[in-house]
Design an enzyme around this catalytic site. Structure first.
Site, short mmCIF file in Angstrom:
data_model
loop_
_atom_site.label_atom_id
_atom_site.label_comp_id
_atom_site.label_asym_id
_atom_site.label_seq_id
_atom_site.Cartn_x
_atom_site.Cartn_y
_atom_site.Cartn_z
N CYS A 80 0.87 -1.18 0.00
CA CYS A 80 0.00 0.00 0.00
C CYS A 80 0.90 1.22 0.00
O CYS A 80 1.57 1.50 1.00
CB CYS A 80 -0.91 0.00 1.22
SG CYS A 80 -1.87 1.52 1.36
N CYS A 232 -5.38 5.71 -4.04
CA CYS A 232 -4.68 4.42 -3.95
C CYS A 232 -3.26 4.65 -4.42
O CYS A 232 -3.03 4.93 -5.60
CB CYS A 232 -5.39 3.37 -4.81
SG CYS A 232 -4.51 1.80 -4.93
#
Length: 329
Positions: A80, A232
């Site tokens: 991430c 994201c």
């Protein structure tokens, strides 16, 4: 009492738990249960979050710690990028180092402190790699190809071209016009490919990108295991690579790319070393709240006794975002 942090990168929100600060570390089932509870919008804390970032020790050379990413549904993400920036800041301040590596599921990634994007907006650069296009690594199937780079896929959306990249999280990217960006198509396609389907059996992050100018994008992502998020990090990184590959007339390798998103803006740099691609993801690492909670409550997955304190950093980030809006008007 144990201190957790509520944090965000481009308004992609997480809780950070440092396992090394506990008398007894949480087991993996306890971590998953905590992640699903604490990130829940109504029953969790602070209106929930997009995931739980778990920090632990690492025995790798030059690495200050490890990061595990647990999504709201309890699934584990390989990486991430937005979360890694916040973990990098945490480790940087804990060990008083500005450049080091963080162990992630697939690789040890180089990170370093950058000049702040704005006053009181701490900023970090993190490495996004490894990069692959092979269908086995994403994985995908039944598309009649071993890699998907700027190809039409009528089964997904007539008239659009798609690129599939693992960084190592799997991403499916399409460059679209403004009307398509704001239509229902992204949500429909993201939902379809993250339910049982014949194309991406493990699901996939789906991003639509709109080209705003040279080396300038707007990106919106339907994230696997989460749904729509404000941003994201790996999605913006993968999209930046697709931008350089598919639109070389307006995108440059080794140059800074500005990537706007619903939560703000990051910068990226895409490097091509004989088709060995790496991406630098540069953006905020904001701590919004400190959460003190008894350790036994974490093991029991009880949040009722949490004591919450604001850090005061969020107003500075919101001023930064407001400035971005004025720049784009």
């Amino acid at each position: 009492m144990v201190e957790l942090l509520k944090v965000h990168g481009s308004q992609n929100k997480f809780f950070i738990l440092d396992q090394t600060a506990l008398q007894n570390k949480l087991s993996q089932p306890e971590l998953v249960a905590l992640a699903k509870h604490i990130t829940e919008p109504e029953q969790g804390l602070l209106d929930g979050a997009d995931g739980l970032l778990v920090i632990d020790e690492s025995d790798h050379d030059g690495v200050l710690g490890s990061m595990q990413v647990i999504n709201t549904d309890g699934s584990i993400a390989s990486m991430c990028g937005n979360g890694l920036r916040t973990v990098s800041r945490y480790l940087s301040e804990k060990f008083n180092q500005d450049a080091f590596k963080v162990e992630t599921m697939d690789s040890d990634l180089a990170v370093h402190r950058e000049a702040d994007l704005a006053d009181n907006v701490p900023t970090f650069s993190v490495e996004i790699s490894p990069v692959t296009f092979a269908k086995e690594t994403l994985p995908f199937d039944h598309l009649g190809t071993d890699n998907l780079i700027n190809k039409a896929v009528p089964e997904f959306a007539p008239g659009l071209k798609f690129t599939a990249i693992a960084v190592p999280n799997p991403h499916l990217i399409s460059f679209v016009d403004e009307e398509t960006m704001h239509s229902k198509l992204l949500g429909q396609l993201g939902k379809m490919l993250n339910e049982p389907n014949e194309y991406f059996p493990d699901g996939v992050n789906v991003s639509f990108a709109q080209i705003l100018d040279r080396n300038t994008l707007f990106v919106r992502t339907y994230e696997r295991g989460v749904g729509f998020t404000n941003a994201c990090g790996t999605g913006m990184s993968a999209t930046s690579l697709a931008f350089c590959l598919n639109h070389p007339e307006v995108a440059d390798f080794n140059q800074t790319i500005s990537v706007y998103n619903p939560g703000g803006m990051v910068k990226t740099r895409v490097h091509d070393n004989d088709s060995n691609f790496t991406i630098d993801l540069i953006g905020n690492a904001t701590f919004t709240h400190k959460v003190e909670i008894p350790e036994e409550d974490l093991h029991a997955n009880v949040l009722d006794h949490a004591q919450i304190t604001e850090t005061g950093e969020q107003p500075a980030y919101l001023r930064f975002v407001e400035g971005l809006k004025r720049q784009r008007v």
